[in-house]
Design a protein around this motif. Sequence first.
Motif, PDB file in Angstrom:
ATOM      1  N   GLU A 108      93.951 -20.745 -72.843  1.00 24.77           N
ATOM      2  CA  GLU A 108      95.118 -21.620 -73.014  1.00 24.77           C
ATOM      3  C   GLU A 108      95.835 -21.340 -74.333  1.00 24.77           C
ATOM      4  O   GLU A 108      97.059 -21.219 -74.375  1.00 24.77           O
ATOM      5  CB  GLU A 108      94.681 -23.082 -72.946  1.00 24.77           C
ATOM      6  CG  GLU A 108      95.857 -24.057 -72.934  1.00 24.77           C
ATOM      7  CD  GLU A 108      95.381 -25.481 -72.750  1.00 24.77           C
ATOM      8  OE1 GLU A 108      95.869 -26.339 -73.516  1.00 24.77           O
ATOM      9  OE2 GLU A 108      94.553 -25.737 -71.854  1.00 24.77           O
ATOM     10  N   ALA A 109      95.089 -21.186 -75.402  1.00 25.09           N
ATOM     11  CA  ALA A 109      95.684 -20.893 -76.710  1.00 25.09           C
ATOM     12  C   ALA A 109      96.342 -19.517 -76.714  1.00 25.09           C
ATOM     13  O   ALA A 109      97.422 -19.332 -77.292  1.00 25.09           O
ATOM     14  CB  ALA A 109      94.627 -20.984 -77.805  1.00 25.09           C
ATOM     15  N   ILE A 110      95.696 -18.547 -76.078  1.00 28.14           N
ATOM     16  CA  ILE A 110      96.263 -17.199 -76.018  1.00 28.14           C
ATOM     17  C   ILE A 110      97.552 -17.197 -75.202  1.00 28.14           C
ATOM     18  O   ILE A 110      98.550 -16.588 -75.607  1.00 28.14           O
ATOM     19  CB  ILE A 110      95.240 -16.202 -75.448  1.00 28.14           C
ATOM     20  CG1 ILE A 110      94.062 -16.047 -76.424  1.00 28.14           C
ATOM     21  CG2 ILE A 110      95.887 -14.850 -75.160  1.00 28.14           C
ATOM     22  CD1 ILE A 110      92.873 -15.308 -75.844  1.00 28.14           C
ATOM     23  N   ASN A 111      97.564 -17.863 -74.061  1.00 29.35           N
ATOM     24  CA  ASN A 111      98.770 -17.919 -73.230  1.00 29.35           C
ATOM     25  C   ASN A 111      99.907 -18.627 -73.950  1.00 29.35           C
ATOM     26  O   ASN A 111     101.066 -18.201 -73.863  1.00 29.35           O
ATOM     27  CB  ASN A 111      98.471 -18.592 -71.885  1.00 29.35           C
ATOM     28  CG  ASN A 111      97.648 -17.708 -70.978  1.00 29.35           C
ATOM     29  OD1 ASN A 111      97.689 -16.484 -71.080  1.00 29.35           O
ATOM     30  ND2 ASN A 111      96.871 -18.325 -70.106  1.00 29.35           N
ATOM     31  N   ALA A 112      99.613 -19.698 -74.664  1.00 32.86           N
ATOM     32  CA  ALA A 112     100.653 -20.406 -75.427  1.00 32.86           C
ATOM     33  C   ALA A 112     101.211 -19.499 -76.522  1.00 32.86           C
ATOM     34  O   ALA A 112     102.427 -19.451 -76.744  1.00 32.86           O
ATOM     35  CB  ALA A 112     100.087 -21.692 -76.023  1.00 32.86           C
ATOM     36  N   ALA A 113     100.335 -18.751 -77.197  1.00 34.61           N
ATOM     37  CA  ALA A 113     100.789 -17.836 -78.246  1.00 34.61           C
ATOM     38  C   ALA A 113     101.616 -16.701 -77.652  1.00 34.61           C
ATOM     39  O   ALA A 113     102.611 -16.271 -78.248  1.00 34.61           O
ATOM     40  CB  ALA A 113      99.591 -17.278 -79.013  1.00 34.61           C
ATOM     41  N   ARG A 114     101.243 -16.222 -76.489  1.00 32.53           N
ATOM     42  CA  ARG A 114     102.017 -15.161 -75.826  1.00 32.53           C
ATOM     43  C   ARG A 114     103.416 -15.664 -75.489  1.00 32.53           C
ATOM     44  O   ARG A 114     104.407 -14.952 -75.689  1.00 32.53           O
ATOM     45  CB  ARG A 114     101.303 -14.673 -74.577  1.00 32.53           C
ATOM     46  CG  ARG A 114     102.004 -13.469 -73.943  1.00 32.53           C
ATOM     47  CD  ARG A 114     101.268 -12.893 -72.752  1.00 32.53           C
ATOM     48  NE  ARG A 114      99.868 -12.721 -73.032  1.00 32.53           N
ATOM     49  CZ  ARG A 114      98.900 -13.135 -72.206  1.00 32.53           C
ATOM     50  NH1 ARG A 114      99.176 -13.718 -71.066  1.00 32.53           N
ATOM     51  NH2 ARG A 114      97.644 -12.947 -72.518  1.00 32.53           N
ATOM     52  N   ASP A 115     103.517 -16.893 -74.994  1.00 34.08           N
ATOM     53  CA  ASP A 115     104.834 -17.472 -74.704  1.00 34.08           C
ATOM     54  C   ASP A 115     105.669 -17.579 -75.982  1.00 34.08           C
ATOM     55  O   ASP A 115     106.857 -17.274 -75.985  1.00 34.08           O
ATOM     56  CB  ASP A 115     104.692 -18.850 -74.064  1.00 34.08           C
ATOM     57  CG  ASP A 115     104.171 -18.793 -72.635  1.00 34.08           C
ATOM     58  OD1 ASP A 115     104.202 -17.707 -72.026  1.00 34.08           O
ATOM     59  OD2 ASP A 115     103.722 -19.840 -72.137  1.00 34.08           O
ATOM     60  N   ARG A 116     105.032 -18.002 -77.073  1.00 33.94           N
ATOM     61  CA  ARG A 116     105.739 -18.114 -78.354  1.00 33.94           C
ATOM     62  C   ARG A 116     106.178 -16.729 -78.848  1.00 33.94           C
ATOM     63  O   ARG A 116     107.263 -16.576 -79.405  1.00 33.94           O
ATOM     64  CB  ARG A 116     104.866 -18.812 -79.385  1.00 33.94           C
ATOM     65  CG  ARG A 116     104.621 -20.294 -79.037  1.00 33.94           C
ATOM     66  CD  ARG A 116     103.677 -20.965 -79.995  1.00 33.94           C
ATOM     67  NE  ARG A 116     104.211 -21.097 -81.339  1.00 33.94           N
ATOM     68  CZ  ARG A 116     105.183 -21.931 -81.691  1.00 33.94           C
ATOM     69  NH1 ARG A 116     105.753 -22.696 -80.787  1.00 33.94           N
ATOM     70  NH2 ARG A 116     105.584 -22.005 -82.942  1.00 33.94           N
ATOM     71  N   ALA A 117     105.346 -15.717 -78.646  1.00 29.91           N
ATOM     72  CA  ALA A 117     105.721 -14.358 -79.050  1.00 29.91           C
ATOM     73  C   ALA A 117     106.939 -13.884 -78.268  1.00 29.91           C
ATOM     74  O   ALA A 117     107.860 -13.293 -78.844  1.00 29.91           O
ATOM     75  CB  ALA A 117     104.547 -13.401 -78.851  1.00 29.91           C
ATOM     76  N   HIS A 118     106.974 -14.155 -76.981  1.00 29.96           N
ATOM     77  CA  HIS A 118     108.143 -13.764 -76.167  1.00 29.96           C
ATOM     78  C   HIS A 118     109.400 -14.478 -76.666  1.00 29.96           C
ATOM     79  O   HIS A 118     110.469 -13.861 -76.767  1.00 29.96           O
ATOM     80  CB  HIS A 118     107.898 -14.059 -74.697  1.00 29.96           C
ATOM     81  CG  HIS A 118     106.863 -13.171 -74.089  1.00 29.96           C
ATOM     82  ND1 HIS A 118     106.274 -13.441 -72.883  1.00 29.96           N
ATOM     83  CD2 HIS A 118     106.295 -12.010 -74.513  1.00 29.96           C
ATOM     84  CE1 HIS A 118     105.396 -12.496 -72.593  1.00 29.96           C
ATOM     85  NE2 HIS A 118     105.386 -11.625 -73.577  1.00 29.96           N
TER      86      HIS A 118
END
Length: 166
Positions: free
Chosen positions: A23-33
């Motif tokens: 969940e934390a990784i997916n949220a960070a990936r969205d923020r990176a995009h």
Amino acid sequence: MTSPHPDQPARADRRTLPYPGDEAINAARDRAHQAFAQLFTALGAGRHRLHYAAVDVDGRYALASTTVDVTTAPAWHLDADPDEFIVVEAAVTAALEGSCTVLATLIVQTERAPGPVVCGWRIERGWLHGMRTTAVQAAVRPCASSSTPLARAYPAPFLPDPSVMG
């Protein structure tokens, strides 16, 4: 990174970093995009060299760089080496997630006449924060014997954090 599956032992020859969870990784990936979308919109058309540097919680340095050619007419298009860009994207994602990164920066050099210009961001508290021009200038200063042209630092464009926007 530790294995996300507790029944798999960590290899002795690999680094052991905490696993923040999907969940934390997916949220960070969205923020990176979101960050890259804002970044390239702010930078505009041109050839941009992205330099990522970080110190991880285990004291190791992480470095990555890629060149991105941005065209805006007739439509937006980004052209970059996919292998290089994915490394920078993954590194920025890890820094935005934050559990394994102590300090991270993203410096962008753009080719302009009469010489290159640079700006930079610190990646902390889950977002990109503009660096002072003096810090960026010091980070990109070539060696005294180098014939590389001195890049002129300018204030990094503000990238609004989507998590604090209305």
